[in-house]
Write an enzyme that holds these catalytic residues in place. Sequence first.
Site, short mmCIF file in Angstrom:
data_model
loop_
_atom_site.label_atom_id
_atom_site.label_comp_id
_atom_site.label_asym_id
_atom_site.label_seq_id
_atom_site.Cartn_x
_atom_site.Cartn_y
_atom_site.Cartn_z
N SER A 13 0.84 -1.20 0.00
CA SER A 13 0.00 0.00 0.00
C SER A 13 0.87 1.25 0.00
CB SER A 13 -0.92 0.02 1.22
OG SER A 13 -0.16 0.28 2.40
N LYS A 83 0.39 -0.40 15.38
CA LYS A 83 -0.98 -0.73 15.79
C LYS A 83 -1.50 -1.99 15.10
CE LYS A 83 -3.52 2.29 12.55
NZ LYS A 83 -4.20 1.23 11.81
N ASP A 84 -0.81 -2.44 14.02
CA ASP A 84 -1.21 -3.66 13.33
C ASP A 84 -0.52 -4.90 13.85
OD1 ASP A 84 -2.89 -2.26 11.61
OD2 ASP A 84 -1.33 -1.97 10.09
N SER A 129 -12.68 -0.35 12.79
CA SER A 129 -12.16 -0.67 14.12
C SER A 129 -13.27 -0.73 15.16
CB SER A 129 -11.14 0.40 14.51
OG SER A 129 -10.97 0.47 15.90
N LEU A 130 -13.32 -1.85 15.91
CA LEU A 130 -14.28 -1.95 17.01
C LEU A 130 -13.93 -0.98 18.13
CD1 LEU A 130 -14.91 -5.80 17.27
CD2 LEU A 130 -16.18 -4.08 15.96
N ARG A 131 -12.64 -0.69 18.29
CA ARG A 131 -12.22 0.30 19.29
C ARG A 131 -12.83 1.66 18.97
NH1 ARG A 131 -8.81 4.35 18.77
NH2 ARG A 131 -8.17 3.57 16.74
N ARG A 132 -12.73 2.08 17.71
CA ARG A 132 -13.32 3.36 17.31
C ARG A 132 -14.84 3.31 17.42
NH1 ARG A 132 -9.23 3.47 12.35
NH2 ARG A 132 -7.51 4.61 13.32
N ARG A 149 -13.20 -0.94 5.02
CA ARG A 149 -11.88 -1.55 4.87
C ARG A 149 -11.15 -0.90 3.70
NH1 ARG A 149 -10.83 -6.70 5.92
NH2 ARG A 149 -8.74 -6.01 5.35
N ARG A 155 -10.19 4.40 1.37
CA ARG A 155 -11.23 4.85 2.32
C ARG A 155 -11.62 6.30 2.05
NH1 ARG A 155 -9.65 2.01 8.15
NH2 ARG A 155 -8.36 0.37 7.25
N CYS A 242 -7.53 -6.32 17.04
CA CYS A 242 -8.52 -5.50 16.32
C CYS A 242 -9.95 -5.89 16.69
CB CYS A 242 -8.34 -5.66 14.81
SG CYS A 242 -7.19 -4.51 14.07
#
Length: 309
Positions: A13, A83-84, A129-132, A149, A155, A242
């Site tokens: 990417s 973070k990944d 993200s479930l956190r977000r 995604r 995005r 995640c």
Amino acid sequence: MTALTIKIGTRGSALALWQAEWVRSLLLANHPELLVELVIIKTQGDKILDVPLAKVGGKGLFVKELEEALLAKEIDLAVHSMKDMPALLPQGLALTAILEREDPRDVLLSSRYTSLHALPQQATVGSSSLRRQSQLLHLRPDLQIVSLRGNVNTRINKLINEPFDAIVLAAAGVKRLQLTQYVVEYLDPQQIIPANGQGAIGIESREDDQRLLALLAPLNHQPTWLCVRAERAFLATLEGGCQVPIAGHATLNGQQLHLLGRIASLDGQEMITLSTQGPAEDPVSLGVALAHSLLEQGGQRILQQIGLG
């Protein structure tokens, strides 16, 4: 005498390539005699784009193939967004340097609205993200969070071309790619706590490669290293990724580390937030202690309700 060649493994990417090029430039600045090549490796996370990360295995999807290439000695080091990275690494591999952290915050991007609180009722917000998701819903229970995604450019294109009122991304990636034109708000890290390791770039290599470890040593940014070590110890103790709404963010003030942690329910209705501080020379103990405190204060119950405790 033949120059030593270093092979850097990276995803393909735009952001991953930016990060790998930065590592290459730092290596060459410190060791001009090296030859440094980029080796692009496609990961499962790059291939599976139509399913939320939480349903297909979470963070490890972005690193597994890179780690396999490291263990097979096809590459010498791998560059990751911290973070990944899963909390636990395969045997034989180690996190050997962390570069100076970029802005750790999350950002709200929109082409129509000026802030999170300016979004209309029932606004559609894209996030992978479930956190977000949990933290956004805690502040705005009316929001419709839709799984989003793809890489940063993908995005942002979806924000422009599809019916999203806003999307949330990590500030670091948006800044690195100079795509800040749609950023309308940098979200308060006390309200939307960043992901563990967010904004930091890590270098993973074989732990027995002593020559490479010596070459990488000058790239390590000690304040970032200490903060991320605390965050990762916090994450590892909670066995999170995640697929779990867990957030942790450390800051360094002199010789003191401050760590803020949170466990939340998926709908944001339940949220437990604690902070602690301690000596910077022991970041792991700080992370472990905060994780245990959160579990004891009700975090264990929340994780069990999600099916992960």
